[in-house]
Design an enzyme around this catalytic site. Structure first.
Site, PDB file in Angstrom:
ATOM      1  N   PRO A  25       0.651  -1.314   0.099  1.00 54.76           N
ATOM      2  CA  PRO A  25       0.065  -0.112  -0.012  1.00 54.76           C
ATOM      3  C   PRO A  25       0.820   1.233  -0.178  1.00 54.76           C
ATOM      4  O   PRO A  25       1.746   1.371   0.868  1.00 54.76           O
ATOM      5  CB  PRO A  25      -0.761  -0.239   1.385  1.00 54.76           C
ATOM      6  N   THR A  27       0.347   5.494   0.062  1.00 55.18           N
ATOM      7  CA  THR A  27      -0.352   6.719  -0.295  1.00 55.18           C
ATOM      8  C   THR A  27      -0.050   7.593  -1.555  1.00 55.18           C
ATOM      9  O   THR A  27       1.151   7.717  -1.587  1.00 55.18           O
ATOM     10  CB  THR A  27      -0.291   7.473   0.937  1.00 55.18           C
ATOM     11  N   GLN A 102      -6.885  -1.072   1.275  1.00 57.67           N
ATOM     12  CA  GLN A 102      -6.265  -0.899   2.571  1.00 57.67           C
ATOM     13  C   GLN A 102      -6.840   0.152   3.530  1.00 57.67           C
ATOM     14  O   GLN A 102      -6.969   1.263   3.161  1.00 57.67           O
ATOM     15  CB  GLN A 102      -4.637  -0.444   2.856  1.00 57.67           C
ATOM     16  N   TYR A 174      -0.206   4.753  13.152  1.00 55.37           N
ATOM     17  CA  TYR A 174      -1.754   5.324  13.055  1.00 55.37           C
ATOM     18  C   TYR A 174      -2.600   4.846  14.056  1.00 55.37           C
ATOM     19  O   TYR A 174      -2.259   4.235  15.085  1.00 55.37           O
ATOM     20  CB  TYR A 174      -2.190   5.059  11.443  1.00 55.37           C
TER      21      TYR A 174
END
Ligand SMILES: Cc1cc2nc3c(=O)[nH]c(=O)nc-3n(C[C@H](O)[C@H](O)[C@H](O)COP(=O)(O)O)c2cc1C
Length: 368
Positions: A25, A27, A102, A174
């Protein structure tokens, strides 16, 4: 170099993939107002054409007002964003690939450099994004309940849209990781506690809700990391016993695959064995695992953000571990960001055509 085991098919519940290469994944912030565009769909489709077995989407945020710190990060809620994702998964399937989103809640963040802010304060276990740094509000039990429900809804939507699996982002400092870590979880209710298993309750409730919403036959992945941006050397679990006490309840709650994030996959997790994080997770839980971190590149990804370039590197050490059965799947990040055809080139042994990674690749959706 023999990479045969990297190109064996893999099946687990809803997931049927042609090889063991998983696009990690990443961003991208190319989704204005949270809606993935046709360019984003073309970017993912290209990775399927380039023969990535499984594509994991960039982190895509669940339906909480403050789940994101950036207006260009895709949502996984709302008609427009979900229609954008439908376009993505249809394109990936047409190109013979498989994909899972995700699903992500960023928790307490630093304010984004663009100045963009969510309409409500960031939320997390104790208002902290790292020890001593408060930049948001402490979640109430009702916030926590609504957030768990929002993760469940996102997973259900992933299944309804036709995705092949779903990944819960539990890593990298996170929201879910903020609950795991005593540096950011100072709660005194049932979601806090002195031990890692106590601080895992939020994650377990998220996983159970996700499992309930997608049913038994849909593959559920959780991404975990020991390291955090606030502390690269952190270990949530400092030995195999602590790792067992952390992971086994998640396996029981419904995780099918543990995605074990390291910055460098070859680094041993504990003294006395060369097993890495994914190796230990597989040994302890018996579940499938994904390793990740600097596969096929000389430098690691956080240095890449700071501008360091990386060159292609040998897969010998990866294959030594894979052939030994340490893990089932291999996450590949930057090589696939810079070159959609990385898997095909490896399969065809065209190593002289592999590209390195430069920071410039972060600024575009590379299509060739
Ligand atoms: C541009 C970029 C964005 C990233 N975004 C995410 C993300 O949204 N979610 C996540 O779990 N990891 C994210 N990561 C970490 C990657 O998934 C991966 O773990 C890391 O890049 C190491 O793999 P690599 O060495 O093959 O690049 C990101 C990495 C990069 C380079």
């Amino acid at each position: 170099m023999n990479t045969d085991n990297l190109f064996k098919p893999f099946s687990l519940k809803s997931l049927n993939i042609k090889n063991r290469i998983v696009m990690a994944p990443m961003t991208r912030s190319f989704s204005p107002n949270g809606v993935p565009t046709a360019d984003v769909a073309a970017y993912y489709r290209k990775r399927a054409e380039g023969e990535a077995g499984l594509i994991l989407s960039e982190g895509t945020v669940i339906n909480r007002v403050s789940s994101s710190n950036d207006g260009n990060i895709p949502h996984f809620y709302g008609d427009a964003a979900l229609a954008g994702w439908k376009n993505v998964i249809d394109g990936v399937h047409q190109a013979g690939g498989a994909m899972g989103p995700q699903i992500w809640h960023m928790g307490i963040m630093d304010n984004h450099h663009s100045g963009w802010l969510p309409a409500e304060p960031f939320e997390g276990p104790s208002g902290l994004n790292r020890p001593g740094s408060n930049n948001g509000k402490t979640m109430t039990e009702s916030d926590i309940g609504d957030t768990i429900a929002a993760f469940g809804q996102a997973a259900a939507d992933a299944k309804n849209l036709g995705f092949d699996c779903v990944e819960v982002h539990g890593a990298h400092g996170y929201l879910i990781d903020q609950f795991f870590w005593d540096g950011t979880n100072e709660r005194t209710d049932i979601y806090g506690g002195k031990t890692l298993p106590e601080r895992s309750l939020f994650a377990l409730e998220v996983i159970k809700e996700v499992r309930k919403r997608v049913g038994e036959d849909f593959a559920v992945i959780i991404r975990l990391s020991q390291w955090k941006p606030a502390d690269y050397t952190n270990q949530l679990a400092t030995n195999p016993q602590e790792l067992e006490a952390w992971l086994n309840p998640m396996a029981d709650a419904g995780v099918d695959i543990f995605h074990c994030s390291q910055r460098r996959f070859w680094e041993p997790e504990f003294e006395g064995s060369d097993l890495n994080f994914a190796g230990w997770a597989k040994k302890i839980t018996g579940k499938a695992t994904i390793t990740v971190g600097s596969v096929g590149l000389t430098g690691e990804f956080l240095a890449a953000f700071a501008g360091e370039s990386s060159q292609p590197s040998s897969l010998d050490e990866l294959m030594r571990r894979m052939d030994r059965g340490d893990f089932d799947l291999v996450g590949v990040g930057r090589p696939l960001l810079a070159d959609p055809f990385w898997p095909k080139k490896i399969r065809e042994d065209r190593t002289d055509e592999l590209k390195g990674f430069t920071k410039a690749a972060l600024g575009e959706l590379v299509l060739d």
